[in-house]
Scaffold this motif. Structure first.
Motif, PDB file in Angstrom:
ATOM      1  N   ALA A   1       5.855  26.401   1.053  1.00 65.15           N
ATOM      2  CA  ALA A   1       5.824  26.260   2.518  1.00 65.15           C
ATOM      3  C   ALA A   1       5.001  25.031   2.910  1.00 65.15           C
ATOM      4  O   ALA A   1       5.396  24.245   3.786  1.00 65.15           O
ATOM      5  N   GLY A   2       3.871  24.844   2.236  1.00 69.60           N
ATOM      6  CA  GLY A   2       3.031  23.683   2.522  1.00 69.60           C
ATOM      7  C   GLY A   2       3.719  22.387   2.136  1.00 69.60           C
ATOM      8  O   GLY A   2       3.619  21.375   2.843  1.00 69.60           O
ATOM      9  N   TYR A   3       4.444  22.432   1.024  1.00 73.92           N
ATOM     10  CA  TYR A   3       5.154  21.242   0.561  1.00 73.92           C
ATOM     11  C   TYR A   3       6.277  20.873   1.526  1.00 73.92           C
ATOM     12  O   TYR A   3       6.480  19.691   1.847  1.00 73.92           O
ATOM     13  N   ALA A   4       6.980  21.904   2.029  1.00 73.62           N
ATOM     14  CA  ALA A   4       8.048  21.654   3.012  1.00 73.62           C
ATOM     15  C   ALA A   4       7.461  21.042   4.286  1.00 73.62           C
ATOM     16  O   ALA A   4       8.041  20.112   4.866  1.00 73.62           O
ATOM     17  N   ALA A   5       6.300  21.534   4.708  1.00 70.13           N
ATOM     18  CA  ALA A   5       5.648  20.985   5.903  1.00 70.13           C
ATOM     19  C   ALA A   5       5.216  19.537   5.663  1.00 70.13           C
ATOM     20  O   ALA A   5       5.301  18.687   6.558  1.00 70.13           O
ATOM     21  N   LEU A   6       4.766  19.264   4.444  1.00 74.61           N
ATOM     22  CA  LEU A   6       4.366  17.899   4.077  1.00 74.61           C
ATOM     23  C   LEU A   6       5.563  16.954   4.136  1.00 74.61           C
ATOM     24  O   LEU A   6       5.492  15.846   4.701  1.00 74.61           O
ATOM     25  N   GLN A   7       6.693  17.405   3.579  1.00 73.30           N
ATOM     26  CA  GLN A   7       7.907  16.573   3.609  1.00 73.30           C
ATOM     27  C   GLN A   7       8.381  16.340   5.041  1.00 73.30           C
ATOM     28  O   GLN A   7       8.822  15.246   5.392  1.00 73.30           O
ATOM     29  N   ALA A   8       8.293  17.400   5.854  1.00 72.20           N
ATOM     30  CA  ALA A   8       8.746  17.279   7.252  1.00 72.20           C
ATOM     31  C   ALA A   8       7.853  16.321   8.029  1.00 72.20           C
ATOM     32  O   ALA A   8       8.318  15.577   8.904  1.00 72.20           O
ATOM     33  N   ALA A   9       6.546  16.325   7.721  1.00 72.47           N
ATOM     34  CA  ALA A   9       5.615  15.461   8.447  1.00 72.47           C
ATOM     35  C   ALA A   9       5.786  14.000   8.063  1.00 72.47           C
ATOM     36  O   ALA A   9       5.504  13.102   8.861  1.00 72.47           O
ATOM     37  N   PHE A  10       6.240  13.751   6.828  1.00 70.39           N
ATOM     38  CA  PHE A  10       6.408  12.374   6.343  1.00 70.39           C
ATOM     39  C   PHE A  10       7.805  12.215   5.751  1.00 70.39           C
ATOM     40  O   PHE A  10       7.963  12.081   4.521  1.00 70.39           O
ATOM     41  N   PRO A  11       8.835  12.231   6.602  1.00 66.03           N
ATOM     42  CA  PRO A  11      10.213  12.248   6.081  1.00 66.03           C
ATOM     43  C   PRO A  11      10.586  10.977   5.316  1.00 66.03           C
ATOM     44  O   PRO A  11      11.553  10.987   4.554  1.00 66.03           O
ATOM     45  N   GLU A  12       9.797   9.913   5.476  1.00 65.80           N
ATOM     46  CA  GLU A  12      10.122   8.667   4.769  1.00 65.80           C
ATOM     47  C   GLU A  12       9.669   8.685   3.311  1.00 65.80           C
ATOM     48  O   GLU A  12       9.933   7.749   2.573  1.00 65.80           O
ATOM     49  N   GLY A  13       8.990   9.744   2.885  1.00 61.97           N
ATOM     50  CA  GLY A  13       8.451   9.801   1.520  1.00 61.97           C
ATOM     51  C   GLY A  13       9.487  10.208   0.490  1.00 61.97           C
ATOM     52  O   GLY A  13      10.660  10.420   0.782  1.00 61.97           O
TER      53      GLY A  13
ATOM     54  N   TYR B   1       0.831  -1.192   0.000  1.00 57.98           N
ATOM     55  CA  TYR B   1       0.000   0.000   0.000  1.00 57.98           C
ATOM     56  C   TYR B   1       0.871   1.250   0.000  1.00 57.98           C
ATOM     57  O   TYR B   1       1.869   1.325   0.717  1.00 57.98           O
ATOM     58  N   GLY B   2       0.473   2.229  -0.785  1.00 61.25           N
ATOM     59  CA  GLY B   2       1.138   3.528  -0.776  1.00 61.25           C
ATOM     60  C   GLY B   2       0.106   4.623  -0.934  1.00 61.25           C
ATOM     61  O   GLY B   2      -1.066   4.362  -1.224  1.00 61.25           O
ATOM     62  N   THR B   3       0.538   5.863  -0.720  1.00 64.42           N
ATOM     63  CA  THR B   3      -0.367   7.003  -0.844  1.00 64.42           C
ATOM     64  C   THR B   3       0.378   8.164  -1.484  1.00 64.42           C
ATOM     65  O   THR B   3       1.490   8.501  -1.061  1.00 64.42           O
ATOM     66  N   ASN B   4      -0.224   8.740  -2.510  1.00 65.76           N
ATOM     67  CA  ASN B   4       0.302   9.989  -3.053  1.00 65.76           C
ATOM     68  C   ASN B   4      -0.366  11.148  -2.330  1.00 65.76           C
ATOM     69  O   ASN B   4      -1.592  11.236  -2.288  1.00 65.76           O
ATOM     70  N   LEU B   5       0.460  12.002  -1.752  1.00 69.14           N
ATOM     71  CA  LEU B   5      -0.042  13.193  -1.071  1.00 69.14           C
ATOM     72  C   LEU B   5       0.178  14.372  -2.000  1.00 69.14           C
ATOM     73  O   LEU B   5       1.282  14.586  -2.493  1.00 69.14           O
ATOM     74  N   VAL B   6      -0.870  15.130  -2.245  1.00 69.48           N
ATOM     75  CA  VAL B   6      -0.792  16.246  -3.180  1.00 69.48           C
ATOM     76  C   VAL B   6      -1.191  17.523  -2.462  1.00 69.48           C
ATOM     77  O   VAL B   6      -2.217  17.557  -1.777  1.00 69.48           O
ATOM     78  N   VAL B   7      -0.362  18.553  -2.601  1.00 71.54           N
ATOM     79  CA  VAL B   7      -0.726  19.879  -2.085  1.00 71.54           C
ATOM     80  C   VAL B   7      -0.899  20.802  -3.293  1.00 71.54           C
ATOM     81  O   VAL B   7      -0.111  20.763  -4.235  1.00 71.54           O
ATOM     82  N   ARG B   8      -1.989  21.582  -3.271  1.00 70.45           N
ATOM     83  CA  ARG B   8      -2.328  22.453  -4.398  1.00 70.45           C
ATOM     84  C   ARG B   8      -2.597  23.867  -3.907  1.00 70.45           C
ATOM     85  O   ARG B   8      -3.134  24.064  -2.819  1.00 70.45           O
ATOM     86  N   GLY B   9      -2.267  24.845  -4.763  1.00 65.37           N
ATOM     87  CA  GLY B   9      -2.571  26.230  -4.435  1.00 65.37           C
ATOM     88  C   GLY B   9      -2.133  27.137  -5.565  1.00 65.37           C
ATOM     89  O   GLY B   9      -1.437  26.715  -6.489  1.00 65.37           O
ATOM     90  N   THR B  10      -2.546  28.396  -5.516  1.00 66.14           N
ATOM     91  CA  THR B  10      -2.205  29.342  -6.586  1.00 66.14           C
ATOM     92  C   THR B  10      -1.047  30.246  -6.194  1.00 66.14           C
ATOM     93  O   THR B  10      -0.485  30.917  -7.048  1.00 66.14           O
ATOM     94  N   ASP B  11      -0.675  30.283  -4.915  1.00 66.55           N
ATOM     95  CA  ASP B  11       0.421  31.132  -4.434  1.00 66.55           C
ATOM     96  C   ASP B  11       1.681  30.273  -4.300  1.00 66.55           C
ATOM     97  O   ASP B  11       1.742  29.346  -3.476  1.00 66.55           O
ATOM     98  N   ALA B  12       2.694  30.591  -5.114  1.00 65.04           N
ATOM     99  CA  ALA B  12       3.881  29.730  -5.177  1.00 65.04           C
ATOM    100  C   ALA B  12       4.616  29.667  -3.844  1.00 65.04           C
ATOM    101  O   ALA B  12       5.105  28.606  -3.440  1.00 65.04           O
TER     102      ALA B  12
END
Lengths: 242, 242
Positions: free
Chosen positions: B229-241, B213-224
């Motif tokens: 920042a959201g992507y960095a937080a996502l990576q920090a929350a799941f460092p094994e990804g 089992y795996g999961t693709n986590l996607v963060v979306r937005g219009t402000d780069a």
């Protein structure tokens, strides 16, 4: 008696943003043809509560069956069960039968039954469960709305369990005849065939193959004898085809 | 200013009967993201005049743009131009500009300009033509409704000609982070991320790969900046990804 009608509702931002190419509607369309349920509409909408509620109300009222795909997993963006329950005015909470199915599934695999997973046991009052032999978490039928997972292999397994219990009608039969000429060249003859066989549907689907124009001619109908007569007329009108 | 909104209407029995797996909506969805037009709905309906008229009226009224695919060829089941003209109350007949385009296209190829082909020069009054560099027969924009062919390479060529002329908004940006754990294992952390970054969208898409089992986590937005920042937080929350 006319065949039962159906709509498919695909729920998920990942389709509308072009991230994922949807395939569940195509799969189910092919299965519905076989059991004689006439698919009238496919609709894809976003993961938005009010949008889902409105679409479920409209499409379930306008068709004999509504099939949904997506949004019944364990995460915060899985909001389909809440929206379908609201659309039908049903209460939604963890239901003991669904909880037991999940508990047994995880126990057999040594997987922890977390609060996030318990979320998947939230089933509207009065709904019938749809078996999920792949990953345990059931779908459900509430009224004429059949709520299934978006992950393709789970969706397909749920469809396999659900469809035999639904009352179908006359399967739609079809025959394909391919001619290597542009669509415009066969338009007049095809129109004449369609007028001569009003109980059948005649469609033409142009394509380009290695730089050459071709057209797939398809005749569809529910009466096997009429279909074969129409197909024979199609072949006679375009003897160069195959 | 919010982005313009859009719907896509796919017209064709061949999709609803499972014969053809539709791909134009997926293609256009990806293009609309790039130009900042928010796709809110995809709808597939049958080759039925009243159904097309009603859907065109509803979807063109409810969105800034409506894009249609299918039903503008030379055969009897090509009824989209008639239905769109009726939906907007416009007259429909062979139009001289479209006729000249087709005449030049066929003359250059030594192809006969038959009455069936002339049918493709029927364009509603007041519509703007959409160029078809592949096979000549133009699409058209009537009001906010953009009518294009269903054949994929023609549809894509028409989109390429049409989109640069439309006013877009903020392109939707996204980042993907893949973790090899089931979706339920990341549900709580993902919900916390979504609450901490309300301007971004967080989606999770489970899959099974070689039995895992795996999961693709996607963060979306219009402000780069916000997205990174959201992507960095996502990576920090799941460092094994990855």
């Amino acid at each position: 008696m006319p065949n039962p009608t159906a709509a498919i509702l695909i729920i998920g931002d990942e389709i509308l943003t072009g991230r994922t190419r949807e395939g569940n509607a195509h799969f189910l369309a092919g299965e519905l043809v076989k059991v004689g349920i006439d698919l009238r509409q496919i609709r894809v909408i976003s993961d938005d509560h009010a949008t889902i509620v409105a679409a479920v109300r409209e499409l379930s009222a306008g068709h004999d069956h509504l099939f949904t795909s997506g949004g019944i997993g364990p995460t915060h963006d899985d909001i389909t069960a809440d929206a379908v329950a609201e659309a039908f005015g049903a209460a939604l909470d963890v239901r003991e039968d669904a909880r037991e199915i999940l508990a047994a599934h995880y126990a057999a695999r040594g997987t922890e039954f977390t609060p996030a997973r318990l979320r998947m046991a939230r089933i509207p009052d009065g709904a019938r469960l749809i078996d999920n032999p792949v990953s345990g978490a059931p779908g459900f039928s509430l009224g004429n709305c059949h709520v299934m997972a978006g992950v393709p292999n789970i969706f397909q397994a749920m469809v396999a369990g659900l469809l035999p219990g639904l009352t179908g009608g006359q399967p739609l039969l079809s025959r394909n005849w391919m001619v290597m000429v542009p669509e415009a060249s066969i338009a007049d003859a095809l129109r004449a065939l369609a007028e001569a066989h009003p109980a059948l549907g005649f469609g033409s689907y142009p394509f380009v193959q290695e730089g050459h124009y071709g057209t797939n001619l398809v005749v569809r109908g529910t009466d096997a004898v009429a279909l074969e007569a129409g197909y024979a007329a199609l072949q006679a009108a375009f003897p160069e085809g195959k």
